[in-house]
Design a protein around this motif. Structure first.
Motif, mmCIF file in Angstrom:
data_model
loop_
_atom_site.group_PDB
_atom_site.id
_atom_site.type_symbol
_atom_site.label_atom_id
_atom_site.label_comp_id
_atom_site.label_asym_id
_atom_site.label_seq_id
_atom_site.Cartn_x
_atom_site.Cartn_y
_atom_site.Cartn_z
ATOM 1 N N VAL A 193 0.840 -1.203 0.000
ATOM 2 C CA VAL A 193 0.000 0.000 0.000
ATOM 3 C C VAL A 193 0.872 1.250 0.000
ATOM 4 C CG1 VAL A 193 -2.035 -1.063 1.057
ATOM 5 C CG2 VAL A 193 -0.244 -0.173 2.535
ATOM 6 N N SER A 210 -10.707 4.784 3.882
ATOM 7 C CA SER A 210 -11.515 4.091 2.875
ATOM 8 C C SER A 210 -12.946 4.623 2.905
ATOM 9 C CB SER A 210 -11.527 2.584 3.154
ATOM 10 O OG SER A 210 -12.487 1.939 2.349
ATOM 11 N N ASP A 231 -9.867 -6.006 5.995
ATOM 12 C CA ASP A 231 -10.809 -5.278 5.142
ATOM 13 C C ASP A 231 -10.854 -5.981 3.775
ATOM 14 O OD1 ASP A 231 -12.357 -3.442 3.817
ATOM 15 O OD2 ASP A 231 -10.790 -1.926 3.654
ATOM 16 N N HIS A 233 -11.798 -4.967 0.993
ATOM 17 C CA HIS A 233 -11.459 -4.092 -0.147
ATOM 18 C C HIS A 233 -9.958 -3.801 -0.232
ATOM 19 C CE1 HIS A 233 -15.692 -3.465 -0.958
ATOM 20 N NE2 HIS A 233 -15.875 -3.154 0.320
ATOM 21 N N SER A 234 -9.351 -3.464 0.912
ATOM 22 C CA SER A 234 -7.936 -3.060 0.898
ATOM 23 C C SER A 234 -6.983 -4.143 1.392
ATOM 24 C CB SER A 234 -7.742 -1.815 1.767
ATOM 25 O OG SER A 234 -7.993 -2.121 3.136
ATOM 26 N N ARG A 236 -6.291 -4.617 4.447
ATOM 27 C CA ARG A 236 -5.661 -4.173 5.692
ATOM 28 C C ARG A 236 -6.289 -4.855 6.903
ATOM 29 N NH1 ARG A 236 -5.951 1.160 2.857
ATOM 30 N NH2 ARG A 236 -3.801 1.885 2.544
#
Length: 258
Positions: A193, A210, A231, A233-234, A236
């Motif tokens: 990231v 986010s 998460d 989506h990311s 993380r």
């Protein structure tokens, strides 16, 4: 060896603390920015120009030595001409006279050729002297610039080195608390990231930074601190805002003590 006996909550706290420490190290390095690379590039340039200048000066000395050799050769040719001229006064026939005349002509041609070479070498010396002068000016300018950049970097390093070294030690301490598999995941996410954030808290129903809302059920699971949740989506690792706030306060006290 990593401690395998931490509870999930303790692992989350250790991970978030590690993230806060590593982010602080990132901030310190961002203050330095591109300066270390600029200094390195300038050092390479100065070294390259210095080598080039030394070679040009060596070439110049070599050409000047060659000119001396040519001048000595001219003196030798003149001595030979004088000798052959004296011998012509004592020849017994035309054949000997003509032979000596050819020797004299050959010596005169050698003198002309040597003088031509000397002229060419003198022109080369002038050209090299101009190149040396330009390279010297460029080297001085780059060296001055390097000096300024080094001073700038040294000043920043003096301000931040102690803090960075302390934080690197703390980072290593927290890494030692985290099991290898989890630490590897943290480092993998952190490396993938842009902002280096591998562990983030939930802020207003979404992971920090986010816009994707986290379902209430998942938020409850995160708040229960019973398992490591990422998460979707990311990728993380997520922690609840209360835990994050507690650890931020703890770390702020640590940072303030430096």
């Amino acid at each position: 060896m990593a401690n395998k006996e931490l509870s999930v909550e303790e692992k989350l706290r250790a991970l978030y603390d590690l993230q806060l420490i590593d982010s602080r190290i990132d901030e310190i390095r961002n203050v330095r920015g591109e300066l270390p690379l600029e200094v390195e590039d300038l050092e390479d340039e100065v070294a390259g120009l210095t080598t080039r200048l030394e070679k040009l000066k060596t070439d110049l000395d070599s050409i000047e030595d060659q000119i001396k050799e040519k001048k000595n050769a001219i003196d030798d040719h003149k001595t030979a001409i004088k000798k052959y001229g004296e011998q012509q006064k004592n020849v017994r026939n035309n054949r000997e006279f003509n032979s000596l005349t050819k020797e004299i002509e050959f010596q005169e041609l050698e003198i002309q050729l040597a003088e031509k070479h000397i002229k060419e070498m003198k022109a080369s010396i002038e050209h090299k002297k101009e190149t040396i002068s330009g390279s010297q000016e460029k080297l001085e300018a780059k060296s001055t610039h390097l000096g300024h950049k080094k001073s700038e970097l040294d000043a920043i390093m003096a301000e931040t080195e102690k803090e960075e070294n302390f934080l690197k030690e703390k980072s290593a301490e927290y890494q030692a608390q985290i099991e290898d598999r989890l630490l590897a995941a943290y480092n993998r996410i952190r490396g993938s990231v842009r902002n280096g954030l591998a562990v983030v808290s939930i802020e207003r129903g979404a992971s920090a930074g986010s816009f994707f809302t986290i379902p209430p059920q998942t938020q409850m699971e995160i708040a229960s601190r019973k398992k490591i949740i990422t998460d979707e989506h990311s990728g993380r690792i997520l922690v609840d805002s209360s835990l994050a706030e507690e650890e931020r306060e703890k770390m702020e006290q640590l940072f303030a003590s430096l």
